[in-house]
Design an enzyme around this catalytic site. Structure first.
Site, mmCIF file in Angstrom:
data_model
loop_
_atom_site.group_PDB
_atom_site.id
_atom_site.type_symbol
_atom_site.label_atom_id
_atom_site.label_comp_id
_atom_site.label_asym_id
_atom_site.label_seq_id
_atom_site.Cartn_x
_atom_site.Cartn_y
_atom_site.Cartn_z
ATOM 1 N N GLY A 46 0.841 -1.192 0.000
ATOM 2 C CA GLY A 46 0.000 0.000 0.000
ATOM 3 C C GLY A 46 0.873 1.237 0.000
ATOM 4 O O GLY A 46 2.077 1.163 0.281
ATOM 5 N N GLN A 51 2.949 9.989 1.745
ATOM 6 C CA GLN A 51 4.256 9.297 1.693
ATOM 7 C C GLN A 51 5.076 9.717 0.475
ATOM 8 O O GLN A 51 6.284 9.484 0.447
ATOM 9 C CB GLN A 51 4.064 7.774 1.689
ATOM 10 C CG GLN A 51 3.514 7.231 3.009
ATOM 11 C CD GLN A 51 3.360 5.731 2.982
ATOM 12 O OE1 GLN A 51 2.408 5.219 2.411
ATOM 13 N NE2 GLN A 51 4.319 5.019 3.556
ATOM 14 N N CYS A 88 6.134 -0.314 7.615
ATOM 15 C CA CYS A 88 5.745 0.864 6.839
ATOM 16 C C CYS A 88 6.933 1.308 5.999
ATOM 17 O O CYS A 88 8.058 1.381 6.503
ATOM 18 C CB CYS A 88 5.322 1.998 7.774
ATOM 19 S SG CYS A 88 4.780 3.478 6.895
ATOM 20 N N LEU A 89 6.676 1.627 4.751
ATOM 21 C CA LEU A 89 7.753 2.062 3.861
ATOM 22 C C LEU A 89 8.396 3.359 4.356
ATOM 23 O O LEU A 89 9.534 3.658 4.004
ATOM 24 C CB LEU A 89 7.219 2.248 2.436
ATOM 25 C CG LEU A 89 6.776 0.950 1.730
ATOM 26 C CD1 LEU A 89 6.061 1.278 0.423
ATOM 27 C CD2 LEU A 89 7.959 0.019 1.478
ATOM 28 N N HIS A 130 -4.357 0.903 7.594
ATOM 29 C CA HIS A 130 -3.006 1.487 7.663
ATOM 30 C C HIS A 130 -2.917 2.721 6.751
ATOM 31 O O HIS A 130 -2.359 3.750 7.139
ATOM 32 C CB HIS A 130 -1.990 0.403 7.272
ATOM 33 C CG HIS A 130 -0.553 0.836 7.229
ATOM 34 N ND1 HIS A 130 0.415 0.331 8.091
ATOM 35 C CD2 HIS A 130 0.107 1.710 6.426
ATOM 36 C CE1 HIS A 130 1.577 0.888 7.813
ATOM 37 N NE2 HIS A 130 1.432 1.733 6.802
ATOM 38 N N GLU A 131 -3.470 2.601 5.539
ATOM 39 C CA GLU A 131 -3.362 3.722 4.584
ATOM 40 C C GLU A 131 -4.269 4.886 4.977
ATOM 41 O O GLU A 131 -3.868 6.046 4.861
ATOM 42 C CB GLU A 131 -3.684 3.254 3.160
ATOM 43 C CG GLU A 131 -2.801 2.133 2.617
ATOM 44 C CD GLU A 131 -1.308 2.320 2.838
ATOM 45 O OE1 GLU A 131 -0.838 3.480 2.929
ATOM 46 O OE2 GLU A 131 -0.609 1.300 2.944
ATOM 47 N N HIS A 134 -2.615 6.955 7.495
ATOM 48 C CA HIS A 134 -1.628 7.904 6.941
ATOM 49 C C HIS A 134 -2.294 9.230 6.559
ATOM 50 O O HIS A 134 -1.690 10.293 6.706
ATOM 51 C CB HIS A 134 -0.970 7.328 5.681
ATOM 52 C CG HIS A 134 0.244 6.466 5.941
ATOM 53 N ND1 HIS A 134 1.377 6.948 6.560
ATOM 54 C CD2 HIS A 134 0.512 5.167 5.637
ATOM 55 C CE1 HIS A 134 2.285 5.966 6.631
ATOM 56 N NE2 HIS A 134 1.782 4.870 6.080
HETATM 57 O O1 GNR Z 1 4.262 -2.560 2.463
HETATM 58 C C1 GNR Z 1 3.630 -2.493 3.504
HETATM 59 N N1 GNR Z 1 3.413 -3.621 4.205
HETATM 60 C C2 GNR Z 1 2.556 -3.699 5.273
HETATM 61 C C3 GNR Z 1 2.603 -4.833 6.058
HETATM 62 C C4 GNR Z 1 1.763 -4.973 7.123
HETATM 63 C C5 GNR Z 1 0.846 -4.000 7.397
HETATM 64 C C6 GNR Z 1 0.786 -2.858 6.638
HETATM 65 C C7 GNR Z 1 1.626 -2.709 5.576
HETATM 66 S S1 GNR Z 1 1.530 -1.293 4.591
HETATM 67 C C8 GNR Z 1 3.167 -1.184 4.002
HETATM 68 C C9 GNR Z 1 3.306 -0.096 2.973
HETATM 69 C C10 GNR Z 1 3.095 1.220 3.621
HETATM 70 O O2 GNR Z 1 3.863 1.727 4.402
HETATM 71 N N2 GNR Z 1 1.985 1.838 3.346
HETATM 72 O O3 GNR Z 1 1.695 2.989 3.914
HETATM 73 NI NI NI Z 2 2.782 3.019 5.820
#
Ligand code: GNR
Ligand code: NI
Length: 160
Positions: A46, A51, A88-89, A130-131, A134
């Site tokens: 995601g 980001q 998270c990236l 999660h997104e 953000h």
């Molecule tokens: O790549 C991602 N892997 C992930 C793994 C477990 C729970 C959430 C994520 S999202 C993350 C990419 C990211 O940071 N998206 O904002």
């Molecule tokens: Ni993230």
């Protein structure tokens, strides 16, 4: 189509509340394309617009079932609970257990500006939560119950 730079923890844009998209136009579609390229190249599931430095309510997701694009996403239903080790990236190398709903229904606009509803369970529910976090300046670390030491195979190969 282009890869954009992923902002890392410490960049203040990650803590801002993003603004809704008022018109789904060509510029928004170009951003969606770039976000998908950037997410796939980074091996993520995601990516949210802040980001890549854009303070708008736009996210892309692919949990292995094809790309999902959400503009102005809103959670309208959630149920159940699940625990999953998230990363998270924008926070490389850190992993921790987070509690999320097992199922969510999200209302959003697609790239034509049409209203859509997406039901997600399991990983799709986690990714949507999660997104959407953000977009409200929330990072998964704010919700971590327990940090986990994940020795990723790729990292070990690099070291040896
Ligand atoms: O790549 C991602 N892997 C992930 C793994 C477990 C729970 C959430 C994520 S999202 C993350 C990419 C990211 O940071 N998206 O904002
Ligand atoms: Ni993230």
């Amino acid at each position: 189509m282009a890869i954009r730079e992923i902002r890392k923890k410490g960049d203040e844009i990650l803590r801002k509340i993003c603004k809704p998209v008022s018109a789904v136009n060509e510029k928004v579609r170009e951003l969606l394309d770039d976000m998908l390229d950037t997410m796939y190249e980074a091996d993520g599931v995601g990516l949210a617009a802040p980001q890549v430095g854009i303070m708008r309510r736009i996210v892309v997701i692919d949990v292995g079932e094809g790309p999902v694009e959400l503009i102005n996403p809103e959670k309208i239903e959630e149920s159940g609970e699940q625990l999953y080790v998230e990363g998270c990236l924008s926070i490389p190398g850190i992993y921790g257990e987070v509690k999320r709903p097992e199922r969510v229904v999200v209302k959003a606009l697609d790239r034509e500006g049409k209203e859509i509803r997406i039901e997600g369970t399991g990983m799709l529910a986690i990714a949507m939560c999660h997104e959407i976090d953000h977009l409200d300046g929330i990072l998964f670390e704010d919700r971590v119950i327990r940090y986990v030491d994940v020795n990723k195979d790729a990292d070990r190969e690099e070291e040896s």
